[in-house]
Scaffold this motif. Structure first.
Motif, PDB file in Angstrom:
ATOM      1  N   ASP A   2      13.089  28.351  41.663  1.00 42.40           N
ATOM      2  CA  ASP A   2      13.291  29.257  42.890  1.00 42.40           C
ATOM      3  C   ASP A   2      14.583  30.070  42.480  1.00 42.40           C
ATOM      4  OD1 ASP A   2      15.834  28.112  44.890  1.00 42.40           O
ATOM      5  OD2 ASP A   2      14.893  26.712  43.551  1.00 42.40           O
ATOM      6  N   ILE A   3      14.712  31.462  43.114  1.00 41.31           N
ATOM      7  CA  ILE A   3      15.579  32.126  42.724  1.00 41.31           C
ATOM      8  C   ILE A   3      16.411  32.696  44.147  1.00 41.31           C
ATOM      9  CG2 ILE A   3      16.614  34.496  41.409  1.00 41.31           C
ATOM     10  CD1 ILE A   3      14.392  34.021  39.380  1.00 41.31           C
ATOM     11  N   ARG A   4      17.410  32.748  44.313  1.00 45.47           N
ATOM     12  CA  ARG A   4      17.930  33.040  45.486  1.00 45.47           C
ATOM     13  C   ARG A   4      19.524  33.718  45.360  1.00 45.47           C
ATOM     14  NH1 ARG A   4      21.909  29.385  46.546  1.00 45.47           N
ATOM     15  NH2 ARG A   4      21.787  27.383  45.384  1.00 45.47           N
ATOM     16  N   VAL A   5      19.829  34.719  46.164  1.00 47.40           N
ATOM     17  CA  VAL A   5      21.025  35.307  46.252  1.00 47.40           C
ATOM     18  C   VAL A   5      22.026  34.175  46.628  1.00 47.40           C
ATOM     19  CG1 VAL A   5      22.591  37.184  47.390  1.00 47.40           C
ATOM     20  CG2 VAL A   5      20.192  37.472  46.704  1.00 47.40           C
ATOM     21  N   ALA A   6      23.256  34.025  45.668  1.00 43.52           N
ATOM     22  CA  ALA A   6      24.420  33.061  45.960  1.00 43.52           C
ATOM     23  C   ALA A   6      24.884  33.374  47.258  1.00 43.52           C
ATOM     24  CB  ALA A   6      25.109  32.871  44.824  1.00 43.52           C
ATOM     25  N   THR A   7      25.486  32.122  47.897  1.00 43.58           N
ATOM     26  CA  THR A   7      26.312  32.427  49.040  1.00 43.58           C
ATOM     27  C   THR A   7      27.506  31.593  48.995  1.00 43.58           C
ATOM     28  OG1 THR A   7      25.407  30.187  50.046  1.00 43.58           O
ATOM     29  CG2 THR A   7      24.362  32.321  50.448  1.00 43.58           C
ATOM     30  N   LEU A   8      28.473  31.658  49.651  1.00 43.27           N
ATOM     31  CA  LEU A   8      29.766  30.994  49.428  1.00 43.27           C
ATOM     32  C   LEU A   8      29.520  29.615  49.149  1.00 43.27           C
ATOM     33  CD1 LEU A   8      32.179  32.912  51.838  1.00 43.27           C
ATOM     34  CD2 LEU A   8      31.987  33.219  49.430  1.00 43.27           C
TER      35      LEU A   8
END
Length: 141
Positions: A2-8
């Motif tokens: 899975d690929i996702r936009v990183a969060t804090l």
């Protein structure tokens, strides 16, 4: 995968991946500060397999004063050694392409070293064309 936009919440993961990639040692707190500082300009994408982060890429999207479309640049791309040659880097680039396209960009710029034939071959395999531009750097320090 899975690929996702990183969060804090991913600051520790990004700090670890960046240390593996660039050798830059950064605390998770410092990485979180960098993520906040860059929020409107650059985002990290994280690739994971079965809950384990195995790679990342960074996408920079910036409005251009003289053009209607945003400037899009893949600024980092890294996959940990045991997970290479599984399509993860290609998937990270494809995800970045999709985000750039959705933001209105019509091209994704990628810089890599002239002395990095493996990266150049990888990007050509993805359909990238090497342009006849020259990168010049004026060091300010």
């Amino acid at each position: 995968m899975d690929i996702r936009v990183a969060t804090l919440a991913d600051a520790r993961i990004l700090a670890d991946l960046n240390a593996d990639f660039n050798g830059v040692q950064m605390t998770p707190e410092r990485m979180a500060e960098q993520m906040l500082r860059c929020y409107d300009v650059e985002r990290a994408l994280i690739a994971g397999i079965d809950g384990t982060a195995v790679g990342f890429a960074c996408l920079r999207l910036i409005p251009w004063l003289c053009y209607d479309t945003p400037y899009a640049e893949l600024t980092e791309l890294f996959v940990r050694e045991p997970f290479r040659r599984r399509g993860i880097a290609s998937a990270l680039v494809a995800h970045a392409q999709g985000l750039a396209r959705a933001a209105g960009a019509n091209e994704l710029r990628i810089l890599t070293g002239r002395d990095n034939p493996a990266a150049r071959a990888f990007y050509r395999k993805l359909g990238c064309a090497e342009e006849d531009e020259v990168l010049l750097i004026l060091h300010l320090v």
